[in-house]
Scaffold this motif. Structure first.
Motif, mmCIF file in Angstrom:
data_model
loop_
_atom_site.group_PDB
_atom_site.id
_atom_site.type_symbol
_atom_site.label_atom_id
_atom_site.label_comp_id
_atom_site.label_asym_id
_atom_site.label_seq_id
_atom_site.Cartn_x
_atom_site.Cartn_y
_atom_site.Cartn_z
ATOM 1 N N VAL A 1 1.245 -0.678 0.337
ATOM 2 C CA VAL A 1 -0.672 0.091 0.041
ATOM 3 C C VAL A 1 0.171 1.110 0.195
ATOM 4 N N ALA A 2 1.863 1.337 0.053
ATOM 5 C CA ALA A 2 3.259 2.455 0.086
ATOM 6 C C ALA A 2 4.193 2.041 0.240
ATOM 7 N N CYS A 3 5.460 3.367 -0.638
ATOM 8 C CA CYS A 3 6.500 2.899 -0.647
ATOM 9 C C CYS A 3 6.990 4.246 -1.417
ATOM 10 N N GLY A 4 8.559 3.896 -1.013
ATOM 11 C CA GLY A 4 9.340 5.569 -1.400
ATOM 12 C C GLY A 4 10.826 4.453 -1.648
ATOM 13 N N LEU A 5 11.661 5.729 -2.044
ATOM 14 C CA LEU A 5 13.406 5.606 -2.145
ATOM 15 C C LEU A 5 14.249 6.309 -1.649
ATOM 16 N N ALA A 6 14.592 6.090 -1.366
ATOM 17 C CA ALA A 6 16.074 6.642 -0.392
ATOM 18 C C ALA A 6 17.260 6.415 -1.422
ATOM 19 N N ILE A 7 18.250 7.507 -1.613
ATOM 20 C CA ILE A 7 19.213 7.145 -1.732
ATOM 21 C C ILE A 7 19.847 8.010 -1.453
ATOM 22 N N VAL A 8 21.500 7.659 -0.923
ATOM 23 C CA VAL A 8 22.680 8.745 -0.165
ATOM 24 C C VAL A 8 24.125 8.448 -1.220
ATOM 25 N N GLU A 9 24.658 10.034 -1.494
ATOM 26 C CA GLU A 9 25.028 9.949 -1.799
ATOM 27 C C GLU A 9 25.450 11.228 -1.119
ATOM 28 N N ARG A 10 26.934 11.452 -0.985
ATOM 29 C CA ARG A 10 27.626 12.525 -0.428
ATOM 30 C C ARG A 10 27.271 13.535 0.672
ATOM 31 N N GLY A 11 27.072 12.306 1.705
ATOM 32 C CA GLY A 11 26.171 13.812 2.501
ATOM 33 C C GLY A 11 25.049 13.778 2.287
ATOM 34 N N HIS A 12 24.198 13.138 1.666
ATOM 35 C CA HIS A 12 22.796 13.735 1.498
ATOM 36 C C HIS A 12 22.201 12.534 0.786
ATOM 37 N N VAL A 13 20.426 12.816 1.132
ATOM 38 C CA VAL A 13 19.934 11.563 1.520
ATOM 39 C C VAL A 13 18.333 12.035 -0.061
ATOM 40 N N LEU B 1 0.874 7.067 6.240
ATOM 41 C CA LEU B 1 1.556 5.589 5.407
ATOM 42 C C LEU B 1 3.311 6.515 4.658
ATOM 43 N N GLY B 2 2.570 7.683 4.216
ATOM 44 C CA GLY B 2 4.008 8.276 3.768
ATOM 45 C C GLY B 2 4.879 9.425 5.098
ATOM 46 N N ARG B 3 4.364 9.527 5.365
ATOM 47 C CA ARG B 3 5.158 10.128 6.878
ATOM 48 C C ARG B 3 6.113 8.746 7.035
ATOM 49 N N ARG B 4 5.700 7.194 7.313
ATOM 50 C CA ARG B 4 6.509 6.669 7.892
ATOM 51 C C ARG B 4 7.402 6.312 6.537
ATOM 52 N N ILE B 5 7.128 6.206 5.457
ATOM 53 C CA ILE B 5 8.100 6.169 4.615
ATOM 54 C C ILE B 5 8.847 6.884 4.842
ATOM 55 N N VAL B 6 8.844 8.075 4.810
ATOM 56 C CA VAL B 6 9.798 9.476 4.660
ATOM 57 C C VAL B 6 10.648 9.197 5.982
ATOM 58 N N GLU B 7 10.101 8.994 7.523
ATOM 59 C CA GLU B 7 10.782 8.852 8.831
ATOM 60 C C GLU B 7 11.501 7.735 7.750
ATOM 61 N N THR B 8 11.314 6.500 7.780
ATOM 62 C CA THR B 8 12.409 5.473 7.399
ATOM 63 C C THR B 8 13.590 5.696 6.319
ATOM 64 N N ALA B 9 13.899 7.107 5.240
ATOM 65 C CA ALA B 9 13.951 6.778 4.899
ATOM 66 C C ALA B 9 15.368 7.925 5.382
ATOM 67 N N LEU B 10 14.947 9.316 6.476
ATOM 68 C CA LEU B 10 15.932 9.682 6.608
ATOM 69 C C LEU B 10 16.783 9.021 7.796
ATOM 70 N N ALA B 11 15.799 8.314 8.092
ATOM 71 C CA ALA B 11 17.069 7.164 8.959
ATOM 72 C C ALA B 11 18.178 6.325 8.180
ATOM 73 N N PHE B 12 17.526 5.764 7.205
ATOM 74 C CA PHE B 12 18.526 5.358 6.340
ATOM 75 C C PHE B 12 19.645 5.969 5.969
ATOM 76 N N GLY B 13 18.989 7.373 5.870
ATOM 77 C CA GLY B 13 19.706 8.673 5.292
ATOM 78 C C GLY B 13 20.892 8.690 6.611
ATOM 79 N N ALA B 14 20.351 8.959 7.497
ATOM 80 C CA ALA B 14 21.614 8.676 8.760
ATOM 81 C C ALA B 14 22.469 8.000 8.729
ATOM 82 N N GLU B 15 22.431 7.094 9.436
ATOM 83 C CA GLU B 15 22.546 5.660 9.066
ATOM 84 C C GLU B 15 24.137 5.284 8.177
ATOM 85 N N HIS B 16 23.588 6.129 7.094
ATOM 86 C CA HIS B 16 25.147 5.884 6.223
ATOM 87 C C HIS B 16 25.348 7.221 6.145
ATOM 88 N N GLY B 17 25.602 8.123 6.977
ATOM 89 C CA GLY B 17 26.316 9.777 7.510
ATOM 90 C C GLY B 17 25.554 10.682 6.871
#
Length: 240
Positions: free
Chosen positions: A160-172, A188-204
């Motif tokens: 029911v929901a999806c999103g894509l996070a891409i990390v490069e050069r200190g940016h997600v 649901l969109g909020r939860r996708i964005v929160e997880t994308a930000l968490a993925f970004g934080a995890e990868h610097g």
């Protein structure tokens, strides 16, 4: 340090790569078998030496030779953006899809346990295109995703929901957030964005960025609640 519009633009072009790109006198000509306007349009970035009418004419000829509608994507910060838009409109171009490019700091949220990171990119494409109703060219969509060089997370909540996070050069970069119509306004969109930000934080990543159409009031409100602010805008000019 706040990232410049030019930096964000360059990252976004890399994060959504065309399958073929040409550089022509300060402009980027991007081609991806017609899938998405971003990957099948001209992005002017710098001043050049060639006469503007000659440049536009060559671009038009090249896109038409491939069966594509000539289209320009003009960021607001580029030199002579206003004059270029006016010149194109005098040639019969029409403006499309005014879009806000926004950025904000990356917090350190906890990943949502209900958001899954998918390993099967083709299955994620199928889910996204089903949610968005854009199943016309899944092969071209998949080719774009497979060309991404940054660290990626293909996120979903069930079917029911999806999103894509891409990390490069200190940016997600956050892309392709989609929610089934009958499941919207449930967070649901909020939860996708929160997880994308968490993925970004995890990868610097220290900065997040995204693009949102200015007509999409619910998405604008969602991103504002995370602290995103507009850095620049762009619109397309398409030959009518």
């Amino acid at each position: 340090m706040e990232s410049s519009p030019r930096t964000i633009e360059e990252l976004s072009l890399r994060a959504w790569p065309a399958t073929h790109t040409e550089t022509y006198d300060g402009w980027l000509l991007r081609f991806a078998d017609g899938y998405t306007k971003r990957a099948n349009s001209v992005t002017p970035l710098d001043h050049g030496e060639v006469d503007i009418d000659v440049k536009v004419g060559r671009c038009e000829a090249e896109y038409r030779s491939l069966g594509l509608t000539p289209m320009f994507r003009i960021p607001s910060f580029v030199p002579d953006a206003v004059n270029l838009r006016l010149g194109l409109q005098q040639r019969g171009y029409q403006p499309l899809d005014p879009t806000s490019v926004q950025s904000g700091p990356v917090p350190d949220p906890d990943p949502d346990p209900w958001v899954e990171s998918m390993g099967d990119v083709a299955a994620w494409v199928d889910l996204h295109d089903t949610l968005e109703g854009t199943r016309s060219n899944p092969g071209a969509h998949l080719a774009i995703l497979e060309a991404i060089e940054g660290t990626t997370a293909y996120l979903r909540i069930d079917e029911v929901a999806c999103g894509l996070a891409i990390v490069e050069r200190g940016h997600v970069g956050i892309y392709d957030v989609a929610v089934a119509e009958e499941e919207r306004r449930r967070g649901l969109g909020r939860r996708i964005v929160e997880t994308a930000l968490a993925f970004g934080a995890e990868h610097g990543a220290h900065t997040a960025y995204l693009s949102v159409m200015k007509s999409n009031a619910p998405a604008l409100a969602l991103y504002a609640s995370f602290g995103f602010e507009e850095r620049y805008s762009y619109e397309y000019q398409a030959f009518s």
